[in-house]
Structures are given as C-alpha cells and as structure tokens.
Design a protein around this motif. Structure first.
Motif, PDB file in Angstrom:
ATOM      1  N   GLU A   1       0.835  -1.208   0.000  1.00 12.74           N
ATOM      2  CA  GLU A   1       0.000   0.000   0.000  1.00 12.74           C
ATOM      3  C   GLU A   1       0.867   1.255   0.000  1.00 12.74           C
ATOM      4  O   GLU A   1       0.558   2.235  -0.692  1.00 12.74           O
TER       5      GLU A   1
ATOM      6  N   ASP B   1       2.246   1.768  -3.474  1.00 11.81           N
ATOM      7  CA  ASP B   1       1.191   2.255  -4.360  1.00 11.81           C
ATOM      8  C   ASP B   1       1.005   3.768  -4.207  1.00 11.81           C
ATOM      9  O   ASP B   1       0.859   4.495  -5.196  1.00 11.81           O
ATOM     10  N   ARG B   2       1.065   4.235  -2.969  1.00 11.95           N
ATOM     11  CA  ARG B   2       0.893   5.677  -2.734  1.00 11.95           C
ATOM     12  C   ARG B   2       2.084   6.469  -3.269  1.00 11.95           C
ATOM     13  O   ARG B   2       1.945   7.610  -3.694  1.00 11.95           O
TER      14      ARG B   2
ATOM     15  N   ASP C   1      -3.212   8.611  -7.978  1.00  8.93           N
ATOM     16  CA  ASP C   1      -4.528   8.165  -7.489  1.00  8.93           C
ATOM     17  C   ASP C   1      -4.422   6.713  -7.023  1.00  8.93           C
ATOM     18  O   ASP C   1      -4.888   5.791  -7.693  1.00  8.93           O
ATOM     19  N   PRO C   2      -3.766   6.502  -5.855  1.00 11.72           N
ATOM     20  CA  PRO C   2      -3.521   5.136  -5.396  1.00 11.72           C
ATOM     21  C   PRO C   2      -4.815   4.376  -5.108  1.00 11.72           C
ATOM     22  O   PRO C   2      -5.875   4.984  -4.970  1.00 11.72           O
ATOM     23  N   TRP C   3      -4.671   3.050  -5.010  1.00 11.78           N
ATOM     24  CA  TRP C   3      -5.822   2.219  -4.606  1.00 11.78           C
ATOM     25  C   TRP C   3      -6.253   2.637  -3.202  1.00 11.78           C
ATOM     26  O   TRP C   3      -5.423   3.056  -2.386  1.00 11.78           O
ATOM     27  N   PRO C   4      -7.543   2.490  -2.888  1.00 13.63           N
ATOM     28  CA  PRO C   4      -8.020   2.854  -1.549  1.00 13.63           C
ATOM     29  C   PRO C   4      -7.407   1.956  -0.470  1.00 13.63           C
ATOM     30  O   PRO C   4      -7.004   0.826  -0.759  1.00 13.63           O
TER      31      PRO C   4
ATOM     32  N   ALA D   1      -7.288  -2.144  -0.138  1.00 15.02           N
ATOM     33  CA  ALA D   1      -7.459  -2.805  -1.438  1.00 15.02           C
ATOM     34  C   ALA D   1      -6.497  -3.988  -1.596  1.00 15.02           C
ATOM     35  O   ALA D   1      -6.890  -5.041  -2.105  1.00 15.02           O
ATOM     36  N   TYR D   2      -5.254  -3.819  -1.150  1.00 17.18           N
ATOM     37  CA  TYR D   2      -4.311  -4.935  -1.281  1.00 17.18           C
ATOM     38  C   TYR D   2      -4.702  -6.093  -0.360  1.00 17.18           C
ATOM     39  O   TYR D   2      -4.537  -7.263  -0.720  1.00 17.18           O
TER      40      TYR D   2
ATOM     41  N   GLU E   1      -7.367  -7.918  -2.153  1.00 20.09           N
ATOM     42  CA  GLU E   1      -6.809  -8.713  -3.258  1.00 20.09           C
ATOM     43  C   GLU E   1      -6.137  -9.978  -2.718  1.00 20.09           C
ATOM     44  O   GLU E   1      -6.286 -11.065  -3.276  1.00 20.09           O
TER      45      GLU E   1
ATOM     46  N   ALA F   1      -4.110  -5.468 -13.342  1.00 20.71           N
ATOM     47  CA  ALA F   1      -4.864  -4.567 -12.466  1.00 20.71           C
ATOM     48  C   ALA F   1      -3.984  -3.431 -11.969  1.00 20.71           C
ATOM     49  O   ALA F   1      -4.435  -2.288 -11.869  1.00 20.71           O
ATOM     50  N   THR F   2      -2.740  -3.753 -11.647  1.00 22.35           N
ATOM     51  CA  THR F   2      -1.802  -2.699 -11.243  1.00 22.35           C
ATOM     52  C   THR F   2      -0.374  -3.218 -11.352  1.00 22.35           C
ATOM     53  O   THR F   2      -0.126  -4.422 -11.234  1.00 22.35           O
TER      54      THR F   2
END
Ligand SMILES: CC(C)(COP(=O)(O)OP(=O)(O)OC[C@H]1O[C@@H](n2cnc3c(N)ncnc32)[C@H](O)[C@@H]1OP(=O)(O)O)[C@@H](O)C(=O)NCCC(=O)NCCS
Length: 171
Positions: free
Chosen positions: A23, A26-27, A32-35, A38-39, A42, A81-82
């Motif tokens: 996370e 991602d930030r 616009d990172p995943w909320p 989210a990880y 997943e 997805a990312t």
C-alpha cells in the motif's frame, strides 16, 4: 537477476507481511492510489489472481518491497490490475521483469491474451507495454477523474509462457 539490477532483488508471490509495504508503494507510485485495504482484499481473494512483489533483501527489514503487480485471471484473459515500481528502482528493467513473470504465470494458468488500461500520458508505462507487444485497441476519453486524462485500452495477444520466461530472464 539482471546485470542492471542488484543481485539482492528477487521476485516472489506477495505474502501477508507485504501488504502494508504494498500500500505504501502504491501511494508513492500513483497520483490516485488504490483505496486503503485494497491490497488486503486482493490478497484474501486471490483464487483467480496473480500477486507478485519484488523484494530487495539489502534494504532494512520492513522496507524490502520495491515493486508489486496484480493480475486478474478472467477465463482465458489476464487483466493487469496494477503494476508499480518504487521510483528509485524504475528504468532498470524491473517493471518488465515483473510483468513478464506475471504474464508467464498467467499463460501457464490458461490465459491466452492480456488487457490493461493506462493513462494516455504515462510514457514510461507505454514504453514497457508497447515493448512487450501490447497494442492499443481502444480509448476512453477523459476517463481519469483527477485530471480528465484519456485512458488507452491495450491488448497483448498470444501469451507464450516460454517466451515470457525468456524476456523475464533477460530483463
Ligand atoms: C510503469 C512502470 C511500472 C515501469 O517500470 P520500470 O521498472 O520503470 O520499467 P522498465 O525499466 O522495466 O522499462 C521497461 C523497458 O523495457 C523495455 N522493454 C519492454 N519490453 C521489452 C522486451 N520484450 N525486450 C526488451 N525490452 C523491452 C522498454 O522499452 C523499456 O525500456 P526503455 O525505458 O529503455 O525504453 C514504472 O515506471 C512505475 O511504477 N510507474 C509508476 C506507476 C505506473 O504508472 N504504473 C503503470 C500503471 S498502468
């Protein structure tokens, strides 16, 4: 590992211990990172997904994770997805190695093509995808809410696990 990357960097499946770092990465990598969470979602719902990370064991404990990717397997397709590489590790072939590794695993699980969505202005990502053979098949005008940037839809046909293994090994 690649001659361009440290011998201490290796790719492996994402583990529960990686989620906080994923996370954070991602930030760092996305405007616009995943909320939050989210990880974790997943990871807990990964029956039809491929979750990979790259870890640099020379870094301090708790800060080893330097790249991550999530692919969703839908029937015979692999949706990227990312994918994110820590800024100071970008441009060294790690994104290519991670994506080729994920696509090879997807091919072994029955995927024959891959799809993804990318910002039209994301030059680094487009170099990676076009280099691997993805082609633009569609455009969603103004798709991204933060700056109204267009999304490009890309497809890579004919996933071949052995070729992808070779690309990953070379990267
Ligand atoms: C996009 C991103 C993941 C790319 O990762 P990276 O580690 O910087 O990329 P790489 O160093 O692997 O670069 C890919 C290179 O592989 C090359 N390449 C791709 N396929 C290849 C192939 N089959 N054979 C040889 N080279 C290939 C590309 O041309 C590119 O080289 P170049 O930059 O010298 O032209 C990374 O920049 C990032 O995390 N960005 C922020 C998050 C993001 O935008 N993610 C993508 C969202 S869609």
């Amino acid at each position: 590992m690649s001659s361009k990357l440290s011998d201490t960097v290796s790719i492996r499946p994402m583990q529960a211990d990686d989620l906080i770092q994923a996370e954070a990465l991602d930030r760092l990598a996305f405007s616009d990172p995943w909320p939050a969470g989210a990880y974790i979602y997943e990871y807990e719902n990964a029956q039809n997904s491929i979750l990979l990370v790259a870890a640099d064991t020379s870094r301090r404990a708790g800060q080893e994770l330097v790249a991550a990717a999530v692919l969703w397997l839908v029937v015979d397709e692999a949706q990227v997805a990312t994918i994110a590489v820590m800024p100071q590790y970008q441009g060294k072939g790690l994104g290519l190695k991670l994506l080729a590794t994920g696509l090879a695993q997807a091919a072994r699980r029955g995927a024959v093509r891959s799809h993804l969505e990318v910002r039209a202005g994301n030059a680094a990502a487009l170099r990676l995808y076009y280099g691997l053979g993805y082609q633009t098949v569609g455009l969603r005008p103004g798709y991204y809410k933060d700056n109204h940037e267009d999304a490009l839809l890309l497809t890579l046909e004919g996933l071949d696990a052995e070729k992808l293994d070779a690309i990953a090994a070379e990267a």
